[in-house]
Design a protein around this motif. Structure first.
Motif, PDB file in Angstrom:
ATOM      1  N   HIS A 124      -7.140 -20.916   8.001  1.00 46.62           N
ATOM      2  CA  HIS A 124      -6.516 -21.078   9.144  1.00 46.62           C
ATOM      3  C   HIS A 124      -6.095 -19.743   9.817  1.00 46.62           C
ATOM      4  CE1 HIS A 124      -6.030 -25.584   9.181  1.00 46.62           C
ATOM      5  NE2 HIS A 124      -6.104 -25.436   8.099  1.00 46.62           N
ATOM      6  N   LEU A 125      -6.298 -18.553   9.015  1.00 46.07           N
ATOM      7  CA  LEU A 125      -5.735 -17.157   9.611  1.00 46.07           C
ATOM      8  C   LEU A 125      -4.307 -17.259   9.911  1.00 46.07           C
ATOM      9  CD1 LEU A 125      -8.704 -16.478  12.130  1.00 46.07           C
ATOM     10  CD2 LEU A 125      -8.447 -15.447   9.766  1.00 46.07           C
ATOM     11  N   GLN A 126      -3.621 -17.827   8.814  1.00 46.11           N
ATOM     12  CA  GLN A 126      -2.307 -17.736   8.963  1.00 46.11           C
ATOM     13  C   GLN A 126      -1.601 -18.286   7.524  1.00 46.11           C
ATOM     14  OE1 GLN A 126      -0.185 -20.393  11.755  1.00 46.11           O
ATOM     15  NE2 GLN A 126      -1.154 -22.214  11.052  1.00 46.11           N
ATOM     16  N   SER A 127      -0.387 -17.560   7.303  1.00 44.24           N
ATOM     17  CA  SER A 127       0.151 -18.499   5.936  1.00 44.24           C
ATOM     18  C   SER A 127       0.507 -19.830   5.976  1.00 44.24           C
ATOM     19  CB  SER A 127       1.352 -17.564   5.720  1.00 44.24           C
ATOM     20  OG  SER A 127       1.098 -16.168   5.512  1.00 44.24           O
ATOM     21  N   VAL A 128       0.104 -20.519   4.986  1.00 45.69           N
ATOM     22  CA  VAL A 128       0.852 -21.954   5.029  1.00 45.69           C
ATOM     23  C   VAL A 128       1.507 -22.283   3.718  1.00 45.69           C
ATOM     24  CG1 VAL A 128      -1.344 -22.657   6.267  1.00 45.69           C
ATOM     25  CG2 VAL A 128      -1.491 -22.683   3.789  1.00 45.69           C
ATOM     26  N   CYS A 129       1.501 -21.319   3.083  1.00 47.75           N
ATOM     27  CA  CYS A 129       2.633 -21.579   1.902  1.00 47.75           C
ATOM     28  C   CYS A 129       3.108 -20.151   1.616  1.00 47.75           C
ATOM     29  CB  CYS A 129       1.932 -22.222   0.610  1.00 47.75           C
ATOM     30  SG  CYS A 129       0.519 -21.234   0.053  1.00 47.75           S
ATOM     31  N   VAL A 130       4.305 -20.248   0.733  1.00 49.41           N
ATOM     32  CA  VAL A 130       4.714 -18.767   0.481  1.00 49.41           C
ATOM     33  C   VAL A 130       3.968 -18.087  -0.564  1.00 49.41           C
ATOM     34  CG1 VAL A 130       7.135 -19.703   0.905  1.00 49.41           C
ATOM     35  CG2 VAL A 130       6.149 -19.713  -1.370  1.00 49.41           C
ATOM     36  N   GLY A 131       3.963 -16.736  -0.255  1.00 51.80           N
ATOM     37  CA  GLY A 131       3.236 -15.921  -1.361  1.00 51.80           C
ATOM     38  C   GLY A 131       4.267 -14.888  -2.039  1.00 51.80           C
ATOM     39  N   PHE A 132       4.052 -14.382  -3.228  1.00 49.76           N
ATOM     40  CA  PHE A 132       4.731 -13.612  -3.832  1.00 49.76           C
ATOM     41  C   PHE A 132       4.140 -12.292  -4.420  1.00 49.76           C
ATOM     42  CE2 PHE A 132       6.112 -17.733  -4.482  1.00 49.76           C
ATOM     43  CZ  PHE A 132       7.630 -17.744  -4.648  1.00 49.76           C
ATOM     44  N   ALA A 133       4.683 -11.124  -4.272  1.00 42.65           N
ATOM     45  CA  ALA A 133       4.220  -9.901  -4.687  1.00 42.65           C
ATOM     46  C   ALA A 133       5.322  -8.863  -5.180  1.00 42.65           C
ATOM     47  CB  ALA A 133       3.461  -9.234  -3.439  1.00 42.65           C
ATOM     48  N   HIS A 134       4.889  -7.729  -5.661  1.00 44.32           N
ATOM     49  CA  HIS A 134       6.286  -6.806  -6.064  1.00 44.32           C
ATOM     50  C   HIS A 134       5.535  -5.369  -6.148  1.00 44.32           C
ATOM     51  CE1 HIS A 134       4.418  -6.419 -10.004  1.00 44.32           C
ATOM     52  NE2 HIS A 134       4.105  -7.901  -9.895  1.00 44.32           N
ATOM     53  N   ALA A 135       6.420  -4.706  -5.959  1.00 46.48           N
ATOM     54  CA  ALA A 135       6.094  -3.038  -5.879  1.00 46.48           C
ATOM     55  C   ALA A 135       7.178  -2.254  -6.267  1.00 46.48           C
ATOM     56  CB  ALA A 135       5.643  -2.718  -4.440  1.00 46.48           C
ATOM     57  N   ASN A 136       6.802  -1.222  -6.743  1.00 48.60           N
ATOM     58  CA  ASN A 136       7.974  -0.008  -7.347  1.00 48.60           C
ATOM     59  C   ASN A 136       7.840   1.226  -6.493  1.00 48.60           C
ATOM     60  OD1 ASN A 136       8.756  -1.931  -9.483  1.00 48.60           O
ATOM     61  ND2 ASN A 136       7.253  -1.034 -10.858  1.00 48.60           N
ATOM     62  N   ALA A 181       0.858  -1.309   0.215  1.00 52.75           N
ATOM     63  CA  ALA A 181      -0.095  -0.015   0.012  1.00 52.75           C
ATOM     64  C   ALA A 181       0.992   1.189   0.051  1.00 52.75           C
ATOM     65  CB  ALA A 181      -0.757   0.083   1.082  1.00 52.75           C
ATOM     66  N   HIS A 182       2.250   1.207   0.848  1.00 52.71           N
ATOM     67  CA  HIS A 182       2.797   2.468   0.698  1.00 52.71           C
ATOM     68  C   HIS A 182       3.598   2.809  -0.613  1.00 52.71           C
ATOM     69  CE1 HIS A 182       6.064   5.043   2.237  1.00 52.71           C
ATOM     70  NE2 HIS A 182       6.862   4.480   1.665  1.00 52.71           N
ATOM     71  N   CYS A 183       3.514   1.563  -1.316  1.00 55.46           N
ATOM     72  CA  CYS A 183       4.434   2.065  -2.543  1.00 55.46           C
ATOM     73  C   CYS A 183       3.295   2.049  -3.804  1.00 55.46           C
ATOM     74  CB  CYS A 183       5.229   0.559  -2.792  1.00 55.46           C
ATOM     75  SG  CYS A 183       6.720   0.526  -1.878  1.00 55.46           S
ATOM     76  N   GLY A 184       2.178   1.840  -3.267  1.00 56.72           N
ATOM     77  CA  GLY A 184       1.039   2.088  -4.340  1.00 56.72           C
ATOM     78  C   GLY A 184       0.761   1.015  -5.263  1.00 56.72           C
ATOM     79  N   ALA A 185       1.251  -0.313  -4.703  1.00 58.84           N
ATOM     80  CA  ALA A 185       0.907  -1.365  -5.275  1.00 58.84           C
ATOM     81  C   ALA A 185      -0.556  -1.927  -5.392  1.00 58.84           C
ATOM     82  CB  ALA A 185       1.800  -2.572  -5.166  1.00 58.84           C
ATOM     83  N   ILE A 186      -1.195  -1.579  -4.371  1.00 59.92           N
ATOM     84  CA  ILE A 186      -2.505  -1.850  -4.092  1.00 59.92           C
ATOM     85  C   ILE A 186      -2.999  -0.537  -3.725  1.00 59.92           C
ATOM     86  CG2 ILE A 186      -2.028  -4.452  -3.638  1.00 59.92           C
ATOM     87  CD1 ILE A 186      -2.225  -3.665  -0.665  1.00 59.92           C
ATOM     88  N   PRO A 187      -4.537  -0.606  -3.904  1.00 61.00           N
ATOM     89  CA  PRO A 187      -5.182   0.934  -3.435  1.00 61.00           C
ATOM     90  C   PRO A 187      -5.365   0.925  -1.804  1.00 61.00           C
ATOM     91  CG  PRO A 187      -6.539  -0.654  -4.246  1.00 61.00           C
ATOM     92  CD  PRO A 187      -5.470  -1.283  -4.423  1.00 61.00           C
ATOM     93  N   ARG A 188      -5.505  -0.150  -1.107  1.00 62.97           N
ATOM     94  CA  ARG A 188      -5.766  -0.379   0.265  1.00 62.97           C
ATOM     95  C   ARG A 188      -5.415  -1.461   0.878  1.00 62.97           C
ATOM     96  NH1 ARG A 188     -10.554  -0.351  -1.909  1.00 62.97           N
ATOM     97  NH2 ARG A 188     -11.800  -2.082  -1.524  1.00 62.97           N
ATOM     98  N   ARG A 189      -5.089  -1.579   2.067  1.00 60.52           N
ATOM     99  CA  ARG A 189      -4.377  -2.702   2.641  1.00 60.52           C
ATOM    100  C   ARG A 189      -5.690  -3.873   2.906  1.00 60.52           C
ATOM    101  NH1 ARG A 189      -2.163   1.145   6.054  1.00 60.52           N
ATOM    102  NH2 ARG A 189      -3.294   0.378   7.809  1.00 60.52           N
ATOM    103  N   GLY A 190      -5.080  -4.973   2.595  1.00 62.22           N
ATOM    104  CA  GLY A 190      -6.089  -5.922   3.105  1.00 62.22           C
ATOM    105  C   GLY A 190      -5.892  -6.538   4.359  1.00 62.22           C
ATOM    106  N   SER A 191      -6.930  -7.486   4.766  1.00 60.86           N
ATOM    107  CA  SER A 191      -6.865  -7.966   6.289  1.00 60.86           C
ATOM    108  C   SER A 191      -6.776  -9.332   6.126  1.00 60.86           C
ATOM    109  CB  SER A 191      -8.190  -7.505   7.068  1.00 60.86           C
ATOM    110  OG  SER A 191      -8.496  -8.061   8.016  1.00 60.86           O
ATOM    111  N   VAL A 192      -5.943  -9.830   7.297  1.00 55.44           N
ATOM    112  CA  VAL A 192      -5.617 -11.402   7.440  1.00 55.44           C
ATOM    113  C   VAL A 192      -7.239 -11.982   7.956  1.00 55.44           C
ATOM    114  CG1 VAL A 192      -4.753 -13.300   8.452  1.00 55.44           C
ATOM    115  CG2 VAL A 192      -3.225 -11.260   7.756  1.00 55.44           C
ATOM    116  N   ARG A 193      -7.713 -11.237   8.871  1.00 50.95           N
ATOM    117  CA  ARG A 193      -8.868 -11.499   9.538  1.00 50.95           C
ATOM    118  C   ARG A 193     -10.296 -11.634   8.523  1.00 50.95           C
ATOM    119  NH1 ARG A 193      -6.868  -8.187  13.483  1.00 50.95           N
ATOM    120  NH2 ARG A 193      -8.017  -6.373  12.411  1.00 50.95           N
TER     121      ARG A 193
END
Length: 676
Positions: free
Chosen positions: A56-68, A29-41
């Motif tokens: 499960h409300l927790q990561s169970v595998c790796v996730g990938f993202a990028h921002a400029n 969100a800070h880098c402008g890659a998404i319009p607003r922050r999502g929520s784990v809950r």
């Protein structure tokens, strides 16, 4: 072509529920890659896009993202924090150049980062600590910093000092430049609170002294009472952090976005770009990042997409990868690899790309036969990248399809599941022949079975592995058994005299004959042995297979017309059942040789745990890691069902163990489970 000097490949790591995924959202969100922050809950985050992670409300595998951002291009890898998934985190770290370790402002949780930080330091991977949730009631920055320095040494130094905590958390002091900033996400400078001036001065001195350990000029200046220039401090901090000599500690609150812009600044200044430190192949040769020349890449993650099939996520180390590139799998005898599509991953989204240069992390579609850890390279490149050794699984369940018609389908689904997660194993149990799914903990295996149902439409039943109980005799006997049956045609006749004798543990079942005079023809000996072995295998009085005895055929009789192999087999089975009923049997249980590795501080708890499981302690020895010990014990297999989970609970998630079958011993009656 992407400017490699701007690129930063960073993993966000740390214990479970430390706020890693929330921090990734704040960075995007800070880098402008998404319009607003999502929520784990709410299940709306970018990188926790798998249904199992949302449930499960927790990561169970790796996730990938990028921002400029303004000064840097970020490739972010969000990793699971639960200890069950540590092997996946280790694997994906081969794709990045640095890591942000996220930890709560709670000193008790520092121990949960031990295995992770040890792995980062073993690889000399630059990293920093982001002390999160400072806006929460009870946040303890000072105690957490002290715990980090106690656990990992004086090279862990605060570069930020929080202003307030809990509801009063309102900013931070940048110790490198002796300036304070508010927590509202801007770069607006504020005065250093008077109450913090002494603490800030002391922590700044600690920082400068740590930097002076690697800079003789700075050391001389400090000894002579001179104030080093800001450029000198910044240069040393960047140099030392990028070479993993200094580990900075930053502060913030990912949920509120506090501390995000200084974290981005620290990543840009303190972490290396892919061009700074070339990777080395298995022979120790540097793989220099270049846009031209041979391509060298490595698969860091395999993803099975329900509709689009297999995706192999690769990190490119050198060369430029395009859909038309000629590539081989150097890990599998230079087998040709056909590229059919390339994309950058942004959570569950795929953004097609036409090329990927050094440092890029991209997904390649439908690379059949290519596995996680494989090196993909141009033909004749002669480069093989090192792979990450994975720990042996410590938790198992017996698995079967709910519908028998799905057996073939289950086999195919399990193969794909293991392709996606190499830390899983599928094996046939040594004594029971049950099909077992093995992983690094109960959550790991449970998540895998959920994935089987969702991705591959295979519903399975699971239960704890059956215990391979056995029975045996403790005294000898002789049995005379005659089988005679008359039918309308030829009858059936067999007469056997069998001697039963107990043998030493682990000897199994042996058979011999001492027939003289041909009272039983030689052609019937195999039938007698087969009848004996089948009757013993079908179970004794307690219902378990019978072992550790010797059976001798020493006398008998036959009929020229009515005797047959079937009749001698039947007579032998009758003799076995009579002998077992006459002698009675004792139940044997499998004992496992268990080697448990724990921090020395938890040794007493671990020993008590094993003793409570009817374990026999054989000895102690120092582990490979300083401050750790190994306990060697014999423990009944029946007591180990939840040992992996219980051991982690007793050791703050740090303890590990390995077990292998040792032998069978007489089991207490109360400990024996009736067979299903």
């Amino acid at each position: 072509m992407q400017d490699i000097s701007r690129l930063r490949n960073v993993a966000i790591v740390g214990p479970h529920h430390a706020g890693k995924t929330t921090l990734v959202e704040a960075l995007l969100a800070h880098c402008g890659a998404i319009p607003r922050r999502g929520s784990v809950r709410d299940g709306t985050t970018t990188t926790d896009c798998e249904p199992e992670a949302i449930d499960h409300l927790q990561s169970v595998c790796v996730g990938f993202a990028h921002a400029n951002c303004v000064d840097v291009d970020l490739n972010l890898v969000d990793t699971p924090g639960f200890v069950d998934f540590f092997e996946e985190t280790k694997t994906v770290l081969s794709a990045v150049d640095a890591a942000v370790v996220v930890i709560d402002a709670e000193p008790g949780r520092v121990a949960q980062t031990a295995a992770l930080v040890e792995y980062l330091e073993m690889r000399a991977m630059p990293h920093l600590f982001f002390v999160n949730k400072l806006d929460r009631p009870g946040a303890q920055f000072d105690a957490t910093l002290a715990a980090l320095r106690s656990a990992y040494g004086a090279h862990v130094v605060a570069t930020h000092l929080p202003i307030g905590s809990g509801e009063t958390f309102s900013g931070y002091v940048d110790l490198a430049c002796s300036k304070a900033f508010g927590s509202n996400g801007t770069v607006e400078e504020i005065p250093i609170p008077t109450a913090l001036e002494g603490a800030a001065a002391a922590q700044r001195t600690t920082l400068l002294e740590a930097l002076a350990d690697f800079d003789d000029t700075l050391l001389e200046e400090l000894l002579e009472g001179q104030t080093p220039t800001q450029d000198e401090i910044d240069r040393d901090l960047c140099e030392d952090c990028s070479h993993d000599q200094i580990v900075p500690v930053l502060v913030g609150s990912a949920e509120k976005g506090f501390g995000v812009w200084p974290l981005v600044d620290a990543i840009a200044r303190l972490f290396p770009s892919p061009a700074t430190e070339p990777r080395r192949d298995v022979d120790g040769r540097p793989v220099v990042p270049r846009d031209d020349g041979a391509v060298v890449a490595q698969v860091c993650k395999t993803i099975m997409h329900p509709q689009q099939g297999k995706l192999s996520v690769v990190r490119v180390f050198t060369g430029t990868l395009t859909p038309s590139s000629t590539i081989v799998d150097a890990s599998r005898g230079n087998a040709p690899v056909r590229l059919s599509g390339m994309a950058r991953l942004f959570g569950k989204k795929q953004e097609p790309v036409t090329s990927a240069g050094p440092g890029a992390i991209v997904a390649l579609a439908r690379l059949e036969g290519v596995g996680t850890g494989d090196t993909l390279a141009s033909p004749n490149a002669g480069v093989l990248m090192p792979t990450v050794p994975l720990a042996e699984p410590s938790f198992a369940v017996a698995i079967a399809p709910k519908q028998r018609l799905d057996e073939a389908k289950l086999s195919q689904a399990l193969a794909r599941l293991l392709d996606e997660d190499p830390a899983l194993r599928v094996a046939r149990a040594e004594f029971t022949n049950e099909l077992q799914l093995l992983g690094n903990g109960e959550t790991h295996v449970t998540t895998a079975t959920e994935r089987l149902a969702r991705k591959y439409n295979v519903d399975v039943t699971t239960h704890p592995p059956s215990i391979a109980y056995r029975e045996t005799i403790q005294s000898p006997t002789e049995i005379h058994s005659r089988y005679k049956h008359q039918t309308g045609g030829h009858g059936q006749f067999a007469d056997v005299h069998l001697r039963f004798e107990p043998r030493a543990r682990g000897s199994g079942v042996t058979f011999a004959e001492t027939i003289v005079g041909g009272v039983v023809p030689r052609q019937f000996f195999p039938a007698v042995e087969k009848g004996v072995r089948e009757a013993l295998a079908s179970g004794g009085p307690h219902g378990f297979p019978v072992t550790d005895l010797h059976v001798t055929l020493f006398d008998g009789a036959f009929h020229d017309v009515d005797s047959s192999e079937a009749s001698f087999k039947t007579a032998s089975g009758m003799a076995v059942r009579e002998a077992l009923q006459k002698l009675g049997t004792v139940v044997l249980e499998p004992l496992m040789r268990v080697e448990t590795t724990v921090p020395s501080t938890t040794m007493s708890a671990a020993v008590s745990q094993l003793t409570a499981k009817r374990g026999q302690i054989l000895g102690f020895e120092p582990a490979e890691k300083t401050g750790w010990d190994r306990i060697i014990a014999l423990v009944p297999q029946a007591e180990l069902g939840r040992y992996a989970t219980e051991l982690r609970t007793a050791t703050a998630g740090l303890g590990t163990y390995a077990a292998r079958h040792e032998r069978f011993e007489i089991a207490p009656e109360r400990a024996v489970e009736a067979p299903a």
